[in-house]
Scaffold this motif. Structure first.
Motif, mmCIF file in Angstrom:
data_model
loop_
_atom_site.group_PDB
_atom_site.id
_atom_site.type_symbol
_atom_site.label_atom_id
_atom_site.label_comp_id
_atom_site.label_asym_id
_atom_site.label_seq_id
_atom_site.Cartn_x
_atom_site.Cartn_y
_atom_site.Cartn_z
ATOM 1 N N HIS A 176 49.589 77.777 86.471
ATOM 2 C CA HIS A 176 49.831 78.649 85.324
ATOM 3 C C HIS A 176 48.536 79.373 84.970
ATOM 4 O O HIS A 176 47.477 78.743 84.868
ATOM 5 N N TYR A 177 48.644 80.672 84.808
ATOM 6 C CA TYR A 177 47.501 81.502 84.425
ATOM 7 C C TYR A 177 47.825 82.159 83.085
ATOM 8 O O TYR A 177 48.866 82.810 82.932
ATOM 9 N N VAL A 178 46.935 81.979 82.109
ATOM 10 C CA VAL A 178 47.149 82.486 80.759
ATOM 11 C C VAL A 178 45.989 83.393 80.373
ATOM 12 O O VAL A 178 44.820 83.027 80.533
ATOM 13 N N ALA A 179 46.315 84.588 79.865
ATOM 14 C CA ALA A 179 45.277 85.516 79.403
ATOM 15 C C ALA A 179 45.853 86.399 78.314
ATOM 16 O O ALA A 179 47.065 86.655 78.269
ATOM 17 N N GLY A 180 44.995 86.864 77.433
ATOM 18 C CA GLY A 180 45.422 87.788 76.401
ATOM 19 C C GLY A 180 45.792 89.134 76.992
ATOM 20 O O GLY A 180 45.317 89.513 78.068
ATOM 21 N N ILE A 205 51.277 84.013 82.072
ATOM 22 C CA ILE A 205 51.661 84.052 80.657
ATOM 23 C C ILE A 205 50.671 84.909 79.887
ATOM 24 O O ILE A 205 49.450 84.701 79.970
ATOM 25 N N GLY A 206 51.167 85.870 79.139
ATOM 26 C CA GLY A 206 50.329 86.689 78.287
ATOM 27 C C GLY A 206 50.276 86.131 76.877
ATOM 28 O O GLY A 206 51.294 85.679 76.344
ATOM 29 N N ALA A 207 49.110 86.150 76.281
ATOM 30 C CA ALA A 207 48.940 85.765 74.876
ATOM 31 C C ALA A 207 48.824 87.041 74.048
ATOM 32 O O ALA A 207 48.045 87.930 74.388
ATOM 33 N N GLY A 247 55.749 93.682 84.814
ATOM 34 C CA GLY A 247 56.515 92.919 85.787
ATOM 35 C C GLY A 247 55.773 91.723 86.340
ATOM 36 O O GLY A 247 56.395 90.822 86.923
ATOM 37 N N VAL A 248 54.457 91.675 86.170
ATOM 38 C CA VAL A 248 53.676 90.538 86.672
ATOM 39 C C VAL A 248 53.874 89.312 85.784
ATOM 40 O O VAL A 248 53.813 88.173 86.255
ATOM 41 N N LEU A 249 54.137 89.536 84.494
ATOM 42 C CA LEU A 249 54.188 88.436 83.539
ATOM 43 C C LEU A 249 55.540 87.725 83.558
ATOM 44 O O LEU A 249 56.595 88.351 83.659
ATOM 45 N N ASP A 250 55.474 86.398 83.432
ATOM 46 C CA ASP A 250 56.687 85.587 83.321
ATOM 47 C C ASP A 250 57.066 85.332 81.873
ATOM 48 O O ASP A 250 58.237 85.089 81.572
#
Length: 451
Positions: A176-180, A205-207, A247-250
């Motif tokens: 899992h990769y999370v970034a604003g 995942i975008g924040a 489209g990259v974000l889940d």
């Protein structure tokens, strides 16, 4: 010589992963923070700045002796100012007036010319950050507009560097990769690489700030700098950056200002990591995600910048108190104690007629109303940044006014104090017979000064 570089630009990237050990209590999945504040300019934006300038040099749009111009909340400007200093360019950076004074000082230290413009403007307004920067670039001999929001070299920087670093540092174990989400380049670029190299196994995942339009918010002002998407209600079309590849974000996790700031402060005091509130928002999102995972998963969360840029904001108790982000120490009465039964404030759009204003006063029984930008909002409280003035019931005298605009009757915005401020201290500080009480940067109530 190991780790010796021919210039500061070669030192961009190669940032470490640091495992979070205390804020993750009770979470079995490992969570690692990508420490982008260790870049030379103190932020992840050094990567995009270097890539954008290199691409412009290759295609000839930026020539020797040229002038780099950008509109930014600060970090991209700092990165570009470093590149400009090292490569022999001038740098002109346009920033919104909500940018921390710390960032402005850093920009000037690197030799950038700083132009400050109002932040809460419609996209089409000539003084909007991006519009003003574009115009300056067009009118300046040798000017080149970096345009991070739509420049393909921005996300490409993270396809080429950030994503491969994360994959290598985790030995391909990242799940899992999370970034604003700001311009979208960091989350989209690194996310695209990680999805590609893992055959789609890595979730991205975008924040996003709670009120940002990226995650479905109303676009009203929020307090976390450098991420999210503000939308002025007079903007004709809500255009998202081309650097943001949705489209990259889940998934997108919406994070409130208070939660982001609380986590930001916890990272400093429990992990020894001094980061900005956009990192706090990203870590808050990562912790949410990680709570549903197991020890075989691995979460990487990107921390974009250092908390040194925000010592006058998120780490300043007085600033937090005045904006309603602290509840007070309860050793003496606070303004929140005065709010029992207090209704939500009366609200009148700045474009209202006197007849419409009179209807609002009659409906609420209020004596003073907030004059606000005409936003269609599901949020129960108005953001302080949307308040443009105040209107008193007694200014609406005479039926002859009913077809008129309220504009000549609008008074300056009420003084404001935070919900956790001690009553005596707040009243000693603010003037006037009415004042606004803020909770998490939003107007919770309008109160008369106690007798």
């Amino acid at each position: 010589m190991e780790h010796s570089y021919e210039s500061v630009l070669d030192a961009v990237g190669h940032t470490p992963l640091i495992r979070l050990t205390r804020v993750t209590e009770g979470i079995s999945a490992p969570v690692y923070l990508k420490a982008e504040f260790l870049n030379p300019g103190g932020s992840v934006k050094d990567r995009a700045a270097r890539h954008m300038v290199a691409a412009a040099e290759r295609d000839g749009t930026l020539r020797p002796g040229g002038v780099i111009v950008e509109g930014t909340s600060g970090n991209t400007g700092i990165g570009l100012a470093i590149v400009a200093a090292q490569r022999g360019y001038r740098a002109i950076v346009v920033v919104p007036d909500k940018t921390s004074t710390d960032k402005l000082a850093v920009l000037r230290a690197y030799g950038a010319e700083v132009v400050v413009t109002p932040g809460g403007l419609p996209r089409e307004h000539p003084e909007h950050v991006s519009q003003l920067a574009r115009r300056i670039a067009e009118q300046t001999p040798g000017g080149w507009f970096a345009n991070q929001y739509d420049n393909p070299a921005n996300p490409q920087a993270h396809v080429d560097t950030t994503g491969p670093e994360i994959w290598a540092q985790t030995g391909g174990r990242v799940t899992h990769y999370v970034a604003g989400i700001g311009t979208g380049g960091t989350v989209s670029g690194a996310g695209a690489h990680l999805k590609g190299v893992s055959d789609g196994r890595v979730r991205v995942i975008g924040a996003d700030p709670e009120h940002s339009t990226y995650g479905g918010g109303d676009g009203s002002p929020y307090y976390v700098e450098s991420i999210g998407h503000y939308l002025h209600p007079d903007t004709a079309e809500d255009v998202w950056p081309q650097s943001y590849h949705t489209g990259v974000l889940d998934a997108v996790e919406r994070i409130g200002d208070r939660e982001a700031i609380t986590v930001t402060r916890a990272l400093a005091r429990q992990e020894g990591l001094l980061v900005g509130a956009s990192a706090g928002a990203a870590v808050a999102a990562a912790l949410r995600v990680a709570r549903g995972l197991g020890p075989d998963d691995l979460v990487v969360v990107l921390a974009p910048d250092s908390g040194r840029n925000y010592l006058s904001k998120y780490f300043d108790d007085d600033w937090l108190l005045r904006n309603g982000f602290l509840d007070g120490d309860r050793t003496r009465p606070v303004l929140g104690d005065l709010l029992a039964g207090a209704p939500a404030p009366a609200v009148v759009p700045a474009t209202a007629s006197t007849a419409q204003a009179r209807e609002e006063f009659d409906r609420t029984g209020a004596e003073v109303a907030l004059v606000v930008l005409g936003r269609t909002s599901a949020a129960p409280l108005r953001a302080a940044g949307d308040v443009v003035g105040a209107l008193r019931r007694d200014s609406l005298k005479g039926d002859s006014l009913d077809g008129d605009s309220i504009e000549p009757l609008i008074a300056p915005a009420l003084p404001a104090a935070g919900i956790g401020e001690p009553v005596d201290a707040a009243l000693a500080r603010i003037e006037g017979d009415w004042f606004a009480v803020l909770a998490d940067g939003r107007v919770r109530a309008v109160l008369p000064r106690p007798a």
